[in-house]
Design an enzyme around this catalytic site. Structure first.
Site, PDB file in Angstrom:
ATOM      1  CG  PHE A 250      -0.472   9.206   6.940  1.00 41.50           C
ATOM      2  CD1 PHE A 250      -0.438   7.842   7.194  1.00 41.50           C
ATOM      3  CD2 PHE A 250       0.541   9.997   7.479  1.00 41.50           C
ATOM      4  CE1 PHE A 250       0.585   7.268   7.956  1.00 41.50           C
ATOM      5  CE2 PHE A 250       1.565   9.437   8.249  1.00 41.50           C
ATOM      6  CZ  PHE A 250       1.582   8.076   8.478  1.00 41.50           C
TER       7      PHE A 250
ATOM      8  CG  ASN B 100       4.200   1.349   9.622  1.00 43.19           C
ATOM      9  OD1 ASN B 100       3.506   0.921   8.694  1.00 43.19           O
ATOM     10  ND2 ASN B 100       3.899   2.462  10.268  1.00 43.19           N
TER      11      ASN B 100
ATOM     12  CE  LYS C 266       2.588   0.431  12.948  1.00 46.34           C
ATOM     13  NZ  LYS C 266       1.209   0.255  12.486  1.00 46.34           N
TER      14      LYS C 266
ATOM     15  CB  SER D 217       3.675   5.485   7.302  1.00 50.06           C
ATOM     16  OG  SER D 217       2.784   4.904   8.207  1.00 50.06           O
TER      17      SER D 217
ATOM     18  CG  ASN E  70      -0.378   0.677   2.422  1.00 50.69           C
ATOM     19  OD1 ASN E  70      -0.431   1.905   2.546  1.00 50.69           O
ATOM     20  ND2 ASN E  70       0.221  -0.106   3.322  1.00 50.69           N
TER      21      ASN E  70
ATOM     22  CG  ASN F   5       3.106   4.596   1.746  1.00 48.93           C
ATOM     23  OD1 ASN F   5       3.903   4.206   0.893  1.00 48.93           O
ATOM     24  ND2 ASN F   5       2.358   3.766   2.459  1.00 48.93           N
ATOM     25  CB  THR F   6       4.220  10.623   5.045  1.00 49.32           C
ATOM     26  OG1 THR F   6       2.827  10.292   5.044  1.00 49.32           O
ATOM     27  CG2 THR F   6       4.381  12.114   5.315  1.00 49.32           C
TER      28      THR F   6
HETATM   29  C1  LIG Z   1      -3.634  -0.772   3.680  1.00 46.07           C
HETATM   30  C2  LIG Z   1      -2.787  -0.522   4.877  1.00 46.07           C
HETATM   31  C3  LIG Z   1      -2.808   0.735   5.469  1.00 46.07           C
HETATM   32  C4  LIG Z   1      -2.030   0.990   6.591  1.00 46.07           C
HETATM   33  N1  LIG Z   1      -2.101   2.222   7.173  1.00 46.07           N
HETATM   34  C5  LIG Z   1      -1.392   2.448   8.310  1.00 46.07           C
HETATM   35  C6  LIG Z   1      -1.504   3.692   8.965  1.00 46.07           C
HETATM   36  O1  LIG Z   1      -2.243   4.575   8.567  1.00 46.07           O
HETATM   37  N2  LIG Z   1      -0.744   3.879  10.075  1.00 46.07           N
HETATM   38  C7  LIG Z   1       0.082   2.906  10.583  1.00 46.07           C
HETATM   39  O2  LIG Z   1       0.737   3.129  11.609  1.00 46.07           O
HETATM   40  N3  LIG Z   1       0.187   1.723   9.984  1.00 46.07           N
HETATM   41  C8  LIG Z   1      -0.531   1.470   8.868  1.00 46.07           C
HETATM   42  N4  LIG Z   1      -0.439   0.250   8.251  1.00 46.07           N
HETATM   43  C9  LIG Z   1       0.520  -0.740   8.803  1.00 46.07           C
HETATM   44  C10 LIG Z   1      -0.157  -1.739   9.736  1.00 46.07           C
HETATM   45  O3  LIG Z   1      -0.695  -1.100  10.855  1.00 46.07           O
HETATM   46  C11 LIG Z   1       0.850  -2.807  10.180  1.00 46.07           C
HETATM   47  O4  LIG Z   1       1.868  -2.189  10.943  1.00 46.07           O
HETATM   48  C12 LIG Z   1       1.502  -3.525   9.010  1.00 46.07           C
HETATM   49  O5  LIG Z   1       0.569  -3.749   7.979  1.00 46.07           O
HETATM   50  C13 LIG Z   1       2.085  -4.879   9.422  1.00 46.07           C
HETATM   51  O6  LIG Z   1       1.081  -5.742   9.912  1.00 46.07           O
HETATM   52  P1  LIG Z   1       0.378  -6.896   9.022  1.00 46.07           P
HETATM   53  O7  LIG Z   1       1.490  -7.679   8.388  1.00 46.07           O
HETATM   54  O8  LIG Z   1      -0.443  -7.663   9.995  1.00 46.07           O
HETATM   55  O9  LIG Z   1      -0.456  -6.202   8.010  1.00 46.07           O
HETATM   56  C14 LIG Z   1      -1.204  -0.026   7.129  1.00 46.07           C
HETATM   57  C15 LIG Z   1      -1.178  -1.288   6.518  1.00 46.07           C
HETATM   58  C16 LIG Z   1      -1.961  -1.543   5.423  1.00 46.07           C
HETATM   59  C17 LIG Z   1      -1.925  -2.913   4.801  1.00 46.07           C
END
Ligand SMILES: Cc1cc2nc3c(=O)[nH]c(=O)nc-3n(C[C@H](O)[C@H](O)[C@H](O)COP(=O)(O)O)c2cc1C
Length: 366
Positions: free
Chosen positions: A120, A248, A219, A179, A116, A181-182
């Site tokens: 934000f 993350n 985080k 993240s 992704n 993406n910023t």
């Molecule tokens: C579509 C998507 C959007 C995410 N948006 C955020 C976010 O806004 N803020 C954040 O701290 N992590 C975000 N994450 C990261 C997740 O909170 C998590 O840290 C990461 O996906 C690893 O966990 P997983 O393997 O269980 O998905 C996002 C992940 C995905 C897949």
């Protein structure tokens, strides 16, 4: 059943639209009088062996929903009713912003992963605060990040604005500096930048919530060098933070089963899901070895099964979170994992999951 539905229907629809529609349907369904209570009665963890204490709260189970699913705090109650032990909303930024152009969310089913670059997208801190102010039950964490158009020089002010709006509604508050993406956000993980940022957010929390000390966490990214992870762990102790969320998404693309050209064609973004599991576990072990049991560690990244949760708890996580596993596992997934986890705890011959936290951890470094 869900697997079949996923393969035949959901996987053919664009990923972000599927998420939007299914979350909206869940919220509509849960808004019917009595339905949320019934759902919770059926799905929420009720086995006493799973209870965990963190941040002055008792959680019914250790598996929470990670940030990013409910960015705007539109339905944490409905998500709790699906059986998560807690839900983290956000990332919320001080100003509303649209995020990156679509498409920006992609599935890698062969890897049980997602990529992704949402960026934000959210309605901003004031809108989230309005929603969080409604009466509610259950543990809800709030994750804050930097508004994209704000320069790094003004990042502290921007984070402070979010903290001032949101801290009083948060069972715990997370400073997200990880993240991918910023642009520039992850540079804030450098300790000399992170220290004043976390101090300012801590102070903002104490001003807006003088009666209740709001637990504060940071985080971090899985792509940090080990020495940087140690430095952040030391900083967290120095500042009296309450915990660390690790990790993350990653910018790495190594070890994927999906063909390389297909992966490259997706472009930039954070990779989540199964390919992240090993590194996330590694970071957890490193943090635990550094800080012992002095802080809460929330382990996130690639959790797919009860055995994964059990491993993270034994490695030193107090709580765990997942996002991608839920997308592939479906609405009954949190309930199944909590039930299977309770069986693992009993099979180990211990009375409570809490007693297993850190059982396999290395001794903290001197
Ligand atoms: C579509 C998507 C959007 C995410 N948006 C955020 C976010 O806004 N803020 C954040 O701290 N992590 C975000 N994450 C990261 C997740 O909170 C998590 O840290 C990461 O996906 C690893 O966990 P997983 O393997 O269980 O998905 C996002 C992940 C995905 C897949």
């Amino acid at each position: 059943m869900y697997r079949l539905f996923y393969r035949l229907v959901l996987s053919r629809l664009p990923a972000e639209a599927t998420h939007r529609v299914s979350f909206a349907l869940l919220r509509m369904f849960a808004a019917i009088p009595g339905v949320r209570t019934l759902l919770a009665r059926w799905l929420a963890p009720r086995d006493p062996v799973l209870r965990v204490h963190a941040f002055g709260c008792e959680l019914p189970g250790p598996l929470g929903l990670a940030a990013g699913f409910d960015k705007d705090a539109k339905g944490p109650g409905a998500l709790l009713a699906l059986g998560f032990g807690f839900v983290e909303v956000g990332t919320v930024t001080a100003e509303a912003q649209p995020g990156n152009p679509k498409p920006r969310l992609f599935r890698l089913p062969r890897d049980r992963a997602l990529v992704n670059r949402m960026g934000f997208n959210n309605d901003g801190a004031t809108a989230a605060a309005r929603r969080l102010a409604r009466p509610r039950t259950g543990v809800i964490g709030v994750n804050i990040g930097k508004t994209k158009r704000v320069d790094e020089a003004d990042a502290i002010r921007d984070f402070k604005t979010s903290a001032e709006e949101l801290a009083r509604f948060a069972d715990y508050l997370v400073v997200n500096v990880s993240s991918p993406n910023t642009p520039g956000l992850r540079d804030l993980q450098a300790v000399d930048k992170l220290r004043p940022l976390l101090r300012a957010v801590r102070a903002a929390c104490d001003v807006v919530s003088p009666q209740r000390r709001v637990p504060l966490l940071v985080k971090i990214a899985p792509d940090l060098a080990d020495a940087d992870i140690d430095a952040i762990a030391d900083l967290a102790l120095e500042l009296g933070l309450d915990g660390i969320i690790a990790t993350n998404t990653t910018i790495s693309r190594t070890g994927l089963a999906t063909a390389e050209p297909a992966v490259t064609a997706l472009g930039a973004g954070g990779l989540s899901g199964a390919p992240l599991a090993l590194r996330s576990l590694d970071v957890l072990r490193r943090l635990r070895a550094r800080i012992g049991s002095r802080l809460v560690i929330i382990s996130v990244g690639g959790i797919e099964s009860a055995a994964d949760i059990w491993q993270r708890i034994r490695a030193g996580a107090t709580l765990v979170q997942a996002y991608t596993g839920f997308i592939y596992g479906g609405p009954l997934w949190p309930r199944r994992l909590h039930r299977e986890l309770a069986a693992l705890v009993r099979a180990a011959g211990i009375a409570s999951l809490e007693q297993a936290i850190g059982l396999d951890a290395l001794a903290p470094a001197a």
